[in-house]
Enzyme design. Structure first.
Site, short mmCIF file in Angstrom:
data_model
loop_
_atom_site.label_atom_id
_atom_site.label_comp_id
_atom_site.label_asym_id
_atom_site.label_seq_id
_atom_site.Cartn_x
_atom_site.Cartn_y
_atom_site.Cartn_z
N ARG A 5 0.84 -1.19 0.00
CA ARG A 5 0.00 0.00 0.00
C ARG A 5 0.88 1.25 0.00
O ARG A 5 2.08 1.18 0.23
CB ARG A 5 -0.92 0.00 1.22
CG ARG A 5 -1.97 -1.09 1.23
CD ARG A 5 -2.70 -1.19 2.56
NE ARG A 5 -1.83 -1.72 3.62
CZ ARG A 5 -2.21 -1.90 4.87
NH1 ARG A 5 -3.44 -1.58 5.24
NH2 ARG A 5 -1.38 -2.39 5.77
N MET A 38 -2.66 -7.51 6.75
CA MET A 38 -3.45 -8.29 5.80
C MET A 38 -3.89 -7.52 4.56
O MET A 38 -3.77 -8.01 3.44
CB MET A 38 -4.69 -8.87 6.51
CG MET A 38 -4.39 -10.00 7.46
SD MET A 38 -5.87 -10.52 8.38
CE MET A 38 -6.99 -10.94 7.04
N VAL A 60 -7.30 -11.30 13.20
CA VAL A 60 -7.20 -9.96 12.61
C VAL A 60 -6.75 -8.95 13.66
O VAL A 60 -6.21 -7.89 13.34
CB VAL A 60 -8.55 -9.54 11.99
CG1 VAL A 60 -8.43 -8.19 11.30
CG2 VAL A 60 -9.03 -10.59 10.98
N ALA A 61 -6.94 -9.28 14.93
CA ALA A 61 -6.56 -8.38 16.03
C ALA A 61 -5.06 -8.39 16.31
O ALA A 61 -4.61 -7.77 17.28
CB ALA A 61 -7.33 -8.74 17.29
N TYR A 114 -0.88 4.49 10.42
CA TYR A 114 -1.29 3.53 11.43
C TYR A 114 -0.12 3.33 12.39
O TYR A 114 1.03 3.20 11.96
CB TYR A 114 -1.66 2.18 10.80
CG TYR A 114 -2.99 2.18 10.09
CD1 TYR A 114 -4.17 2.37 10.79
CD2 TYR A 114 -3.06 1.99 8.71
CE1 TYR A 114 -5.40 2.36 10.15
CE2 TYR A 114 -4.29 1.98 8.05
CZ TYR A 114 -5.45 2.18 8.78
OH TYR A 114 -6.66 2.18 8.13
N VAL A 122 -14.88 -5.47 11.39
CA VAL A 122 -14.19 -6.67 10.91
C VAL A 122 -15.12 -7.87 10.96
O VAL A 122 -15.28 -8.61 9.97
CB VAL A 122 -12.92 -6.95 11.75
CG1 VAL A 122 -12.35 -8.33 11.40
CG2 VAL A 122 -11.87 -5.88 11.51
#
Length: 373
Positions: A15, A300, A266-267, A93, A178
């Site tokens: 990204r 991810m 995902v956490a 982030y 999510v």
């Protein structure tokens, strides 16, 4: 203002923090944008596109970091700590509650660090976290379906089953952005889906929109254990804004899970909601413990970088423009950006980060006042 766009160097992070459209908006306002050559290649955005938008292409990371406002996607890696200093605003982030070395580096540098994940609107929503949560949630189910295949170490279960054979059992821990997106894809694939959450309103919402296509359960110890032990795929979708995720699946629970079951946590960015979670990369995404496959890639959405880059920029652009126009004054005027401020001038300004490391927290306006006066 001088705005820098360095190339991401985290493993398989494709990204990029600014699209040419956002660069064009910045340059039309009179700002100069330094784009490291190749910064957009992972998202199929060429140097020529950035030049056409008014950017100056620079050859090295040192050049892109030599700016007042640095816009990224992921937190600085240890190799980038040397670029941090008192006079830059870092907008990216951060996920500091699971990264003490970065907290220490930011505090020592005196830099201003604004985390996308804690920028919070008046209605309590997290507008800059939402797009990547949507991507990660949908990906989590796709990834789980892949690793359930025997050739990838899983139980050899097809998500939707076939006539006469049961479909996969999917347990989703958390019914937020999510979890909702993971459920959407899992239901679409024909799986048996259970979503667990502590919010009755959220469970009611999911029950209303899916009308029996999934089950909802209150997230307590008993229900979590029952759902996890019966699951072929467990998706960790817990969020504590800016803070470390609690462990809902303990190491002691793993031996009682189905052999070949898959966990997609995902956490992981916030420490993970599974005790046995440790961050993995796209180069080496999984490991097995007690016969359970763990997928814990901390970035991810970079696997679908073009979708992710544009989805992120749709939300970040307005804040990037305000920071470029007004600098630190933007933080005093914009309450959402104040929530986003994690560290400033050697002080932690976000409570959940301070609590995690038992450190002092200073109110954002108080910290900003020290520097601006």
């Amino acid at each position: 203002m001088l705005v820098g766009l360095p190339k991401e160097i985290k493993d398989h992070e494709n990204r990029v923090g600014l699209t040419p459209n956002t660069v064009r908006a910045l340059t039309r306002r009179g700002h100069k944008v330094l784009v490291q050559s190749g910064a957009g290649e992972g998202s199929y955005l060429s140097d020529a596109e950035y030049e056409s938008a008014g950017a100056t292409i620079v050859p090295h990371a040192d050049d892109a970091w030599a700016a007042q406002l640095i816009v990224k996607v992921k937190e600085p890696t240890p190799a980038e700590y040397r670029y941090l200093h008192r006079d830059i605003i870092l907008f990216t982030y951060l996920h500091l509650a699971s990264d003490r070395p970065l907290v220490d580096a930011l505090l020592k540098s005196g830099a201003t660090a604004i985390g996308y994940e804690t920028v919070q609107a008046e209605d309590g929503k997290l507008p800059l976290l939402t797009p990547m949560s949507e991507v990660a949630g949908r990906m989590a189910t796709q990834i789980g379906a892949t690793y359930l295949q025997k050739t990838h170490g899983g139980r050899g279960v097809l998500m939707g089953g076939v006539p006469g054979v049961a479909s996969a059992n999917v347990a989703i821990l958390g019914g937020g952005i999510v979890g909702t997106n993971a459920a959407r894809v899992a239901v679409g694939l024909g799986a048996q889906v259970t979503v667990l959450d502590v919010s009755h309103d959220r469970l009611k919402y999911l029950d209303d929109i899916y009308r029996g296509q999934l089950q909802t359960r209150f997230s307590d110890e008993y229900n979590i254990e029952e759902a996890v032990y019966e699951a072929d795929l467990v998706i960790g979708a817990v969020l504590i804004p800016g803070g470390r995720a609690p462990w809902l699946v303990t190491a002691e629970m793993l031996p009682r899970m189905r052999k070949g079951a898959v966990i997609v946590d995902v956490a992981v960015d916030q420490g993970g909601c599974v005790e046995t979670t440790r961050p993995t990369t796209h180069s080496n995404p999984t490991y097995e413990l007690e016969g359970v496959v763990h997928y814990c890639v901390a970035n991810m959405p970079s696997a679908v970088p073009r979708t992710s880059t544009f989805a992120l920029n749709i939300q970040t652009a307005v804040y990037t423009l305000q920071l470029a126009d007004e600098g630190l004054n933007a933080l005093q005027k914009n309450r959402a950006l104040q929530y986003g401020l994690n560290i400033h001038g050697g002080s932690i300004t976000y409570p959940a980060v301070a609590e995690e490391f038992d450190m002092k927290c200073i109110e954002p306006l108080q910290a900003l006042g020290r520097r601006i006066e």
